[in-house]
Design an enzyme around this catalytic site. Structure first.
Site, mmCIF file in Angstrom:
data_model
loop_
_atom_site.group_PDB
_atom_site.id
_atom_site.type_symbol
_atom_site.label_atom_id
_atom_site.label_comp_id
_atom_site.label_asym_id
_atom_site.label_seq_id
_atom_site.Cartn_x
_atom_site.Cartn_y
_atom_site.Cartn_z
ATOM 1 N N SER A 106 9.911 -20.438 8.547
ATOM 2 C CA SER A 106 8.757 -19.946 9.560
ATOM 3 C C SER A 106 8.683 -18.711 9.939
ATOM 4 C CB SER A 106 9.523 -21.026 10.980
ATOM 5 O OG SER A 106 8.930 -22.129 10.916
ATOM 6 N N ARG A 157 19.077 -10.862 4.022
ATOM 7 C CA ARG A 157 20.481 -10.335 3.315
ATOM 8 C C ARG A 157 20.990 -11.375 2.773
ATOM 9 N NH1 ARG A 157 20.673 -5.019 2.387
ATOM 10 N NH2 ARG A 157 19.362 -3.754 4.389
ATOM 11 N N HIS A 163 0.622 -0.772 -0.018
ATOM 12 C CA HIS A 163 -0.234 0.193 -0.007
ATOM 13 C C HIS A 163 0.433 0.925 -0.032
ATOM 14 C CE1 HIS A 163 -3.523 -2.315 1.275
ATOM 15 N NE2 HIS A 163 -2.561 -3.391 1.602
#
Length: 200
Positions: A145, A183, A118
């Site tokens: 997870s 990263r 958004h």
């Protein structure tokens, strides 16, 4: 909405430009919410029913697919899954545009794959203003997870995404990526064949 207007909205969506809920309402018939609800109520001993529902929900689904309920999807029909897929519980697909998943992909519990974001300025979020960019997950990827994969990301073949990571940019093949934002920590090499002392 006229067909010309629908085509104009689809063209804006394809360019990653902002569009609104009202403008995209014509896509509602592509949502598979009832079928997803039914899938999430299936019993473990109903593999044939689960398979039939997955074929009805997803844009395409490969062979030997395991998807543990519950899962959630905005559409379902814009998700494409390859062979030998394993998705653990609470997998969420925000598939306002396509999510393409290759062969041999494993996804741990409570992962979110979101093609939609958004605008930062609140005035541009009126009528749920948003933008969408497709996600591609190549073959043999493992996602840990509670990871979140953001719009427009491609994760390269064989890569691993660490638990809890937020993936906001592309990840190259055969790499371990971790963190918020994720990263690349290191490359995956043949030395990793020796890990966990397993005999191949």
């Amino acid at each position: 909405m006229s067909q010309n207007n629908e085509e104009e909205v689809l063209a804006r969506i394809a360019k990653g430009l902002v569009y609104t809920e009202t403008e995209a309402a014509f896509q509602a018939p592509q949502r598979r919410t009832d079928e997803i609800f039914e899938y999430n109520r299936t019993a473990p001993g109903e593999p044939d029913r689960r398979r039939a529902l997955l074929e009805a929900i997803f844009g395409s689904v490969g062979e030997r697919t395991v998807l543990l309920p519950p899962f959630h999807a905005g559409f379902g029909s814009k998700v494409h899954i390859g062979d030998d897929f394993f998705g653990n519980v609470n997998l969420t697909f925000v598939d306002d545009v396509e999510i393409r998943i290759g062969d041999g992909v494993m996804i741990a519990p409570s992962v979110t794959l979101t093609t939609t974001g958004h605008p930062v300025h609140p005035a541009r979020r009126a009528d749920f203003g948003r933008f969408s960019e497709p996600i591609v997950i190549e073959d043999k990827v493992w996602i840990g997870s509670n990871a979140v994969v953001l719009p427009g990301v491609r994760i390269g073949r064989g890569s691993v995404i660490g638990a809890g990571s937020v993936v906001s940019r592309d990840v190259p093949p055969m790499a371990v990526a971790v963190g918020t934002p994720a990263r690349v920590l290191r490359a995956i090499t043949d030395e990793d064949l020796k890990s966990r002392t397993a005999q191949a």
